[in-house]
Each structure stands twice: as structure tokens, then as C-alpha cells.
Design a protein around this motif. Structure first.
Motif, PDB file in Angstrom:
ATOM      1  N   ILE A 223      24.804 -59.206  69.172  1.00  0.00           N
ATOM      2  CA  ILE A 223      24.266 -57.899  68.785  1.00  0.00           C
ATOM      3  C   ILE A 223      23.222 -57.448  69.794  1.00  0.00           C
ATOM      4  CG2 ILE A 223      22.950 -56.698  67.000  1.00  0.00           C
ATOM      5  CD1 ILE A 223      24.325 -58.413  64.928  1.00  0.00           C
ATOM      6  N   GLY A 224      22.503 -58.393  70.359  1.00  0.00           N
ATOM      7  CA  GLY A 224      21.498 -58.027  71.351  1.00  0.00           C
ATOM      8  C   GLY A 224      22.110 -57.501  72.633  1.00  0.00           C
ATOM      9  N   VAL A 225      23.246 -58.062  73.064  1.00  0.00           N
ATOM     10  CA  VAL A 225      23.880 -57.635  74.312  1.00  0.00           C
ATOM     11  C   VAL A 225      24.622 -56.301  74.116  1.00  0.00           C
ATOM     12  CG1 VAL A 225      25.624 -58.240  76.035  1.00  0.00           C
ATOM     13  CG2 VAL A 225      24.099 -59.994  75.132  1.00  0.00           C
ATOM     14  N   ALA A 226      25.407 -56.174  73.048  1.00  0.00           N
ATOM     15  CA  ALA A 226      26.194 -54.943  72.808  1.00  0.00           C
ATOM     16  C   ALA A 226      26.073 -54.550  71.345  1.00  0.00           C
ATOM     17  CB  ALA A 226      27.653 -55.158  73.204  1.00  0.00           C
ATOM     18  N   PRO A 227      24.918 -54.061  70.960  1.00  0.00           N
ATOM     19  CA  PRO A 227      24.733 -53.746  69.532  1.00  0.00           C
ATOM     20  C   PRO A 227      25.628 -52.595  69.059  1.00  0.00           C
ATOM     21  CG  PRO A 227      22.889 -52.932  70.820  1.00  0.00           C
ATOM     22  CD  PRO A 227      23.725 -53.742  71.763  1.00  0.00           C
ATOM     23  N   LEU A 228      25.771 -51.562  69.870  1.00  0.00           N
ATOM     24  CA  LEU A 228      26.543 -50.391  69.449  1.00  0.00           C
ATOM     25  C   LEU A 228      28.023 -50.723  69.319  1.00  0.00           C
ATOM     26  CD1 LEU A 228      26.499 -47.377  68.755  1.00  0.00           C
ATOM     27  CD2 LEU A 228      26.803 -46.893  71.191  1.00  0.00           C
TER      28      LEU A 228
END
Length: 287
Positions: A223-228
Motif C-alpha cells: 500500500i505504501g508503494v502503490a496505494p492508489l
């Protein structure tokens, strides 16, 4: 005197033209004979152009009708270009012409038997109207006049010929289309049973992930790297399930398809990035 001589040829021409215009076809010496197997039962009736027969003649299944007459043009025996005896079924107006054999003197004859008649006329319940038709080229007026009626008699020992009326294309009664009722949902108890089965499968799915080595520690990193991407991908899956639910409960197919197309496009775009991030961590050796 000169005036009389000049007018005389003109009057002669006018008289000749009037005589030609007044000429018309007719006939004389008309007679109809019904020839039966037994000579004693044969019938012969005479008629003329101005006085047709008052009673119909009977034509049995084994009889032969013979018509004889003398065709005349302006009172003189002559052979017309067209000479017919026309039999007409009076209810439907169906006609059957029978050509006469005519000599140069105007003597004409025709013979008709049961087998010569169309089946529509053979099954007629009312007498057929018989008319004589004479016509030719030129200024002479043609003739079409009724002369007698023919009553068709059937053999009691032979079944009548079968006849089916032909299909006629025309105005048909108005068609009121009745649409089928909308499909109904299955009973609620069945839906409830399958719904509980789906809910019961979720714990089994989570237990299977844990037993196969599923690692939830990477959730925060993903989630931190690609949350969207991850949030949109997961949200699109939930949204697709919601669309299925609405389609099952109230929506029709035309309402559900556009929403499914939109949600599916979002799922593909977000899923490509979200799963790409997971693949990159797998290639880096993270488990």
C-alpha cells in the motif's frame, strides 16, 4: 344541280361510316344439348340472343354439354376472331372460358364434360352462369351476353373432388402482441442458502491462504508503494460484486452492462499496476 352533286358523295360516305359503326356481333340458331349415356335422357333446348333459357340445364357427371350457334356480324354469318362460352361461378365470380370451333360461315360448336371443368366449378352448389362472347378486330361491337345456366350434378356413389381455397394476400386482422412477463427471481429461501454458502466460503479461503504461506506483512509495504492502484483494484472487485447484486435484485441487462463495462475497465487499468508491483517484489526475492 352542282350543289346536289357535291353533297351526294359526302352523304354517301357519312352513311357508310354510320353503317360500319352500327355493326355489331350477334348469333342465331342457338341450342344447347345435354348428351347422356342413355339417349332417352338427352335434353336439347333452343335459345337466341334476346331470349335466354329460363331454367338451368343439368350437367351430370357422365353427361356432355354441346353448344351450337351461328355467329353473325351485322346479321351476316361470319367467323369472329374470338368466340367463347364462359362459365362463371356466381358467388366468387370465378370464370372458365371454353373456345368455340367456328367455320367461315359462322357455324360454331363446343362440347364440355365434367372433367373439362375446373374443380372450383365442379364443386359449385349454385348453377353456373353461361355466357356467349363474340368479338373481332375492326369497328364491329363485341357481344357478351348470358344465355343459360348450368346446374352441376354430382355422382352420389363417388366422393366429391377435394378443393382447398388458395391463399389470398390481403388485409388481415390486427395483431396485438403480448409480451412475456418479466422473469421472476427464485424463492428467497434459495437465494439465502446460496448467500450463506458464499459467506461460509470466505473463512475457508483465508485459512487456505495461511496454510499455503500467505504473508500479510507485505500489505503495508504494497500500500505504501502503490496505494492508489491497490485500493482501486480492490474497490473495483467489490464494485463488480455490487453490480451483480443489483442486476440480480432490480436492474435489467441494459442497465447493468454499461456499469459492468466501466468497472471492468477500471479493474484492468488498476490491476495492471497493482499486480505489477507484486511481481516486482517477487522478482526481488521477497516472499
Amino acid at each position: 344541280m352542282r350543289i346536289t352533286q357535291s353533297i351526294a358523295p359526302a352523304l354517301l360516305l357519312l352513311a357508310t361510316g354510320a353503317a360500319q359503326a352500327a355493326s355489331a356481333w350477334g348469333f342465331d340458331d342457338g341450342s344447347v344439348q345435354i348428351a347422356a349415356k342413355k339417349a332417352a335422357e338427352s335434353v336439347k333446348e333452343k335459345f337466341n340472343q334476346k331470349s335466354p333459357l329460363s331454367k338451368p340445364v343439368a350437367l351430370g357427371s357422365t353427361d356432355t354439354l354441346k353448344l351450337m350457334l351461328t355467329a353473325k356480324d351485322n346479321g351476316k354469318g361470319k367467323r369472329p376472331h374470338q368466340a367463347f362460352l364462359v362459365l362463371q361461378e356466381q358467388e366468387s365470380g370465378l370464370e372458365a372460358p371454353f373456345p368455340l370451333t367456328v367455320k367461315e360461315s359462322g357455324k360454331a360448336v363446343v362440347q364440355i364434360s365434367h372433367k373439362d371443368l375446373p374443380v372450383q366449378l365442379r364443386v359449385a352448389t349454385k348453377p353456373l352462369k353461361a355466357s356467349v362472347v363474340l368479338a373481332s378486330f375492326g369497328s364491329a361491337q363485341g357481344l357478351d351476353t348470358p344465355v343459360f345456366e348450368v346446374k352441376i350434378e354430382q355422382d352420389a356413389n363417388v366422393p366429391p373432388p377435394a378443393y382447398e381455397k388458395p391463399l389470398r394476400y390481403g388485409k388481415q386482422p390486427e395483431i396485438h402482441h403480448i409480451f412475456r412477463p418479466d422473469p421472476k427471481s427464485p424463492p428467497k429461501i434459495i437465494s439465502l442458502v446460496f448467500g450463506l454458502a458464499v459467506i461460509a466460503a470466505l473463512p475457508a479461503l483465508l485459512i487456505s491462504w495461511v496454510s499455503l504461506g500467505g504473508n500479510l506483512n507485505h500489505l503495508s509495504k504494497a500500500i505504501g508503494v502503490a496505494p492508489l492502484s491497490h485500493a482501486t483494484f480492490f474497490g473495483s472487485i467489490v464494485a463488480m460484486e455490487f453490480v451483480f447484486f443489483m442486476y440480480y435484485t432490480s436492474w435489467n441487462l441494459f442497465q447493468a452492462l454499461p456499469v459492468m463495462g466501466l468497472v471492468g475497465a477500471v479493474t484492468v487499468l488498476s490491476g495492471t499496476k497493482a499486480l505489477g508491483e507484486v511481481q516486482s517484489r517477487r522478482l526481488a526475492g521477497e516472499r
